[in-house]
Design a protein around this motif. Sequence first.
Motif, PDB file in Angstrom:
ATOM      1  N   SER A 192       0.782  -1.238   0.000  1.00  0.00           N
ATOM      2  CA  SER A 192       0.000   0.000   0.000  1.00  0.00           C
ATOM      3  C   SER A 192       0.812   1.286   0.000  1.00  0.00           C
ATOM      4  CB  SER A 192      -0.921   0.015   1.235  1.00  0.00           C
ATOM      5  OG  SER A 192      -1.671  -1.164   1.330  1.00  0.00           O
ATOM      6  N   PRO A 193       2.134   1.277  -0.215  1.00  0.00           N
ATOM      7  CA  PRO A 193       2.887   2.526  -0.057  1.00  0.00           C
ATOM      8  C   PRO A 193       2.519   3.587  -1.085  1.00  0.00           C
ATOM      9  CG  PRO A 193       4.275   0.849  -1.046  1.00  0.00           C
ATOM     10  CD  PRO A 193       3.028   0.168  -0.604  1.00  0.00           C
ATOM     11  N   ALA A 194       1.992   3.172  -2.250  1.00  0.00           N
ATOM     12  CA  ALA A 194       1.589   4.154  -3.256  1.00  0.00           C
ATOM     13  C   ALA A 194       0.183   4.678  -2.990  1.00  0.00           C
ATOM     14  CB  ALA A 194       1.664   3.534  -4.659  1.00  0.00           C
ATOM     15  N   ALA A 195      -0.448   4.204  -1.929  1.00  0.00           N
ATOM     16  CA  ALA A 195      -1.793   4.647  -1.551  1.00  0.00           C
ATOM     17  C   ALA A 195      -1.746   5.078  -0.094  1.00  0.00           C
ATOM     18  CB  ALA A 195      -2.801   3.523  -1.762  1.00  0.00           C
ATOM     19  N   PRO A 196      -1.243   6.271   0.201  1.00  0.00           N
ATOM     20  CA  PRO A 196      -0.936   6.630   1.590  1.00  0.00           C
ATOM     21  C   PRO A 196      -2.140   6.688   2.514  1.00  0.00           C
ATOM     22  CG  PRO A 196      -0.701   8.523   0.109  1.00  0.00           C
ATOM     23  CD  PRO A 196      -0.861   7.322  -0.744  1.00  0.00           C
ATOM     24  N   VAL A 197      -3.302   7.103   2.016  1.00  0.00           N
ATOM     25  CA  VAL A 197      -4.474   7.174   2.889  1.00  0.00           C
ATOM     26  C   VAL A 197      -4.912   5.778   3.299  1.00  0.00           C
ATOM     27  CG1 VAL A 197      -6.887   7.892   3.028  1.00  0.00           C
ATOM     28  CG2 VAL A 197      -5.214   9.371   1.898  1.00  0.00           C
ATOM     29  N   THR A 198      -4.882   4.844   2.337  1.00  0.00           N
ATOM     30  CA  THR A 198      -5.240   3.466   2.659  1.00  0.00           C
ATOM     31  C   THR A 198      -4.209   2.848   3.594  1.00  0.00           C
ATOM     32  OG1 THR A 198      -6.266   3.284   0.481  1.00  0.00           O
ATOM     33  CG2 THR A 198      -5.852   1.239   1.669  1.00  0.00           C
ATOM     34  N   ALA A 199      -2.923   3.132   3.353  1.00  0.00           N
ATOM     35  CA  ALA A 199      -1.880   2.626   4.246  1.00  0.00           C
ATOM     36  C   ALA A 199      -2.098   3.143   5.666  1.00  0.00           C
ATOM     37  CB  ALA A 199      -0.507   3.031   3.728  1.00  0.00           C
ATOM     38  N   ALA A 200      -2.501   4.398   5.772  1.00  0.00           N
ATOM     39  CA  ALA A 200      -2.758   4.963   7.098  1.00  0.00           C
ATOM     40  C   ALA A 200      -3.954   4.281   7.753  1.00  0.00           C
ATOM     41  CB  ALA A 200      -3.007   6.465   6.979  1.00  0.00           C
ATOM     42  N   HIS A 237       8.307  -1.383  -9.397  1.00  0.00           N
ATOM     43  CA  HIS A 237       8.102   0.025  -9.027  1.00  0.00           C
ATOM     44  C   HIS A 237       7.871   0.202  -7.532  1.00  0.00           C
ATOM     45  CE1 HIS A 237       3.999  -1.552  -9.353  1.00  0.00           C
ATOM     46  NE2 HIS A 237       3.593  -0.507  -8.650  1.00  0.00           N
ATOM     47  N   LEU A 238       7.537  -0.895  -6.818  1.00  0.00           N
ATOM     48  CA  LEU A 238       7.322  -0.787  -5.376  1.00  0.00           C
ATOM     49  C   LEU A 238       8.624  -0.775  -4.583  1.00  0.00           C
ATOM     50  CD1 LEU A 238       4.322  -3.206  -4.690  1.00  0.00           C
ATOM     51  CD2 LEU A 238       4.291  -0.713  -4.750  1.00  0.00           C
ATOM     52  N   ALA A 239       9.735  -1.146  -5.217  1.00  0.00           N
ATOM     53  CA  ALA A 239      10.987  -1.348  -4.489  1.00  0.00           C
ATOM     54  C   ALA A 239      11.410  -0.145  -3.646  1.00  0.00           C
ATOM     55  CB  ALA A 239      12.105  -1.750  -5.454  1.00  0.00           C
ATOM     56  N   PRO A 240      11.457   1.081  -4.194  1.00  0.00           N
ATOM     57  CA  PRO A 240      11.915   2.195  -3.351  1.00  0.00           C
ATOM     58  C   PRO A 240      10.986   2.488  -2.191  1.00  0.00           C
ATOM     59  CG  PRO A 240      11.117   2.973  -5.480  1.00  0.00           C
ATOM     60  CD  PRO A 240      11.210   1.493  -5.576  1.00  0.00           C
ATOM     61  N   LEU A 264      16.847  -1.301  -9.507  1.00  0.00           N
ATOM     62  CA  LEU A 264      15.418  -1.090  -9.656  1.00  0.00           C
ATOM     63  C   LEU A 264      15.010   0.361  -9.541  1.00  0.00           C
ATOM     64  CD1 LEU A 264      14.056  -4.077  -7.587  1.00  0.00           C
ATOM     65  CD2 LEU A 264      14.303  -3.875 -10.054  1.00  0.00           C
ATOM     66  N   GLU A 265      15.893   1.242  -9.177  1.00  0.00           N
ATOM     67  CA  GLU A 265      15.504   2.637  -9.051  1.00  0.00           C
ATOM     68  C   GLU A 265      16.706   3.543  -9.254  1.00  0.00           C
ATOM     69  OE1 GLU A 265      14.882   4.467  -5.277  1.00  0.00           O
ATOM     70  OE2 GLU A 265      15.552   2.718  -4.190  1.00  0.00           O
ATOM     71  N   GLU A 266      16.428   4.702  -9.712  1.00  0.00           N
ATOM     72  CA  GLU A 266      17.441   5.733  -9.795  1.00  0.00           C
ATOM     73  C   GLU A 266      17.626   6.335  -8.401  1.00  0.00           C
ATOM     74  OE1 GLU A 266      19.197   6.410 -12.469  1.00  0.00           O
ATOM     75  OE2 GLU A 266      18.138   4.805 -13.511  1.00  0.00           O
ATOM     76  N   PRO A 267      18.757   6.981  -8.134  1.00  0.00           N
ATOM     77  CA  PRO A 267      18.918   7.637  -6.839  1.00  0.00           C
ATOM     78  C   PRO A 267      17.765   8.591  -6.573  1.00  0.00           C
ATOM     79  CG  PRO A 267      20.998   7.591  -8.022  1.00  0.00           C
ATOM     80  CD  PRO A 267      19.955   7.105  -8.985  1.00  0.00           C
ATOM     81  N   MET A 268      17.174   8.486  -5.379  1.00  0.00           N
ATOM     82  CA  MET A 268      16.005   9.293  -5.047  1.00  0.00           C
ATOM     83  C   MET A 268      16.429  10.516  -4.236  1.00  0.00           C
ATOM     84  SD  MET A 268      13.154   6.448  -4.033  1.00  0.00           S
ATOM     85  CE  MET A 268      11.953   7.778  -3.771  1.00  0.00           C
ATOM     86  N   ALA A 269      15.739  11.607  -4.504  1.00  0.00           N
ATOM     87  CA  ALA A 269      15.997  12.822  -3.742  1.00  0.00           C
ATOM     88  C   ALA A 269      15.621  12.589  -2.277  1.00  0.00           C
ATOM     89  CB  ALA A 269      15.191  13.977  -4.327  1.00  0.00           C
ATOM     90  N   ARG A 270      16.441  13.105  -1.381  1.00  0.00           N
ATOM     91  CA  ARG A 270      16.145  12.962   0.030  1.00  0.00           C
ATOM     92  C   ARG A 270      15.039  13.938   0.414  1.00  0.00           C
ATOM     93  NH1 ARG A 270      21.837  13.139   3.102  1.00  0.00           N
ATOM     94  NH2 ARG A 270      21.930  15.165   2.074  1.00  0.00           N
ATOM     95  N   PRO A 271      14.272  13.606   1.455  1.00  0.00           N
ATOM     96  CA  PRO A 271      13.259  14.549   1.933  1.00  0.00           C
ATOM     97  C   PRO A 271      13.898  15.884   2.318  1.00  0.00           C
ATOM     98  CG  PRO A 271      12.978  12.404   2.965  1.00  0.00           C
ATOM     99  CD  PRO A 271      14.279  12.354   2.229  1.00  0.00           C
TER     100      PRO A 271
END
Length: 561
Positions: A192-200, A237-240, A264-271
């Motif tokens: 569920s990480p791509a669905a934050p409201v449902t994950a919550a 696409h779920l890996a990161p 599986l992913e390019e370097p991601m920008a940090r928060p």
Amino acid sequence: MRQTVFAAPAERGELDRMRRAHAAAAKRFWVSASGPEVWGWQGRTLGRRAGDCRLRTVCAGVGKAGGRLWEGTATADTHVPRSVPRPRLRGVPDWTSPGVAYRAELTEYVSGQPVTSGTPALDQDIALPDSWWSELKSAFGTLAAVPTDRESVRQNDLHRANLTRAPLVLLDWENGGMVPAGYDLGLLHAYSPAAPVTAARIRRAFGHALDTDAGRTGELIALGQLLQACFRGVRPHLAPLVARQAEYLTGTPRPHALTGPDSLEEPMARPRVDVVVLTMNDRPVEEAAAQATLLAQSGVDVRVVVVGNGCKPEVVPPGALTVCLPENIGIPGGRNAGADALHEAGDPADWLYFLDNDAAFPRPDVLARLVAVAERHPEAAWVQPRLTGPDDVTTPRRWVPRLRAANPGRPGRVTSMTEGVVLIRRDAFDEVGGWEGSLFLYHEGSDLAWRLYAAGWSGWYAADIRMHHPLTTPARHALYHRLAARNRIWIAHRNLPAPLIPLYLGTWTVITLARAVRGGGLPQTLRGMREGWATRRTQTRRPMNRRTVYRLTAAGRPPVI
């Protein structure tokens, strides 16, 4: 090299062999298979609808038959109580042909629509009624009682393609078996990480299990297996997002990219976090020490503004912005000035962190962990760390942002905040207009929290993440008794429905007067009460609705105390 693992066998001979086995199973059960083919893991299973049943055939080399994929459905039928909604098993024959073992399973066909179709992962949030969540919670409450204290019979492939919409049915028990407690819920949360409201929502419904040691272990096992599947080409696409959840649970920063021959992913920008520090140049030694811990934060990109409230800041970290206010406009007004300066500087961060100039970060990952918690709780406008003294243990009752403060180490939803160490979403902060500057000092956190709740947000107390602050008392400030009493009346007039104002003020009048009699400051308190009542109409009144009153009450603090 990535591969498709839920597909028919690539070799024609294997394909024909599985189809012949499925047809033979249909003859054994006297049914006719007519639905579309559904292939399982690496072509080892084949399922089709057969009238009012579903017929599934699984194969393995002779001597290799067994395990969850083989025994899962039968195990569930034997061990799982009938109160758990699932397809009933009608028969399980086994047979062999040269070199290959087969098992067929005939279960009742469920016509209900799965929550998702074709994929176990949610790519966006989906609305499900409260009754559905209640049914799911009841089902897992029953499953939790099935045997042993370390392991239990679970669904083990829990995702929304295996759950129907109302009425709820748990489908596809072929991978059922004995697994660590928390595994199945961890897998549901991991998808569920791509669905934050449902994950919550999952976190709210099952936090009592996920937040235990066993639950965290089970979730980490599920996350590890899901990451392994991502590397094999299953939902890469779920890996990161899965890696970030694992980072939160373990406290170990993940690499910027998941390394390997086929990353599986390019370097991601940090928060990115914008930090507002307020100063009056009154504690330079403490400020320098606190700023050093701020600059040591890792896993996030930090931009700092130091606001001089009636002064020019003297202790400023390298590269920080500065704001010089010609006069002291109060703490909430000074914080607003810092937030405005960061916005005007361009490209504001998604997160604001308001930091007292004598508060220190005891670990270099505090901000990164707070952001991770906020991402897990998208309904929360603010995340409050646990504030302790420099000993990392002592937490005065007034620093615990809820009524029941006996256990400051218990996380959960809250309705107030400790203003000097709090992470707030920039969009939520801007939506409600920031801090109320006219309060000058005291209770601005209660006012902001109420307005955020009225806007549909909530707050979260991350009790396992600590910040340090000197053990001081607010009564050390000369204005404390007067302004605290005045602002109680002001924030009630600003935010509460008319029927609740006398209840709130009556409660706090008794509490405040009792404290003043015991601890001193009674004349200043009475002066503040008179001032607050006489000037209450200078405050803009936007009373919260009944829904907000209910949400505050449900969160543990009705707006009468």
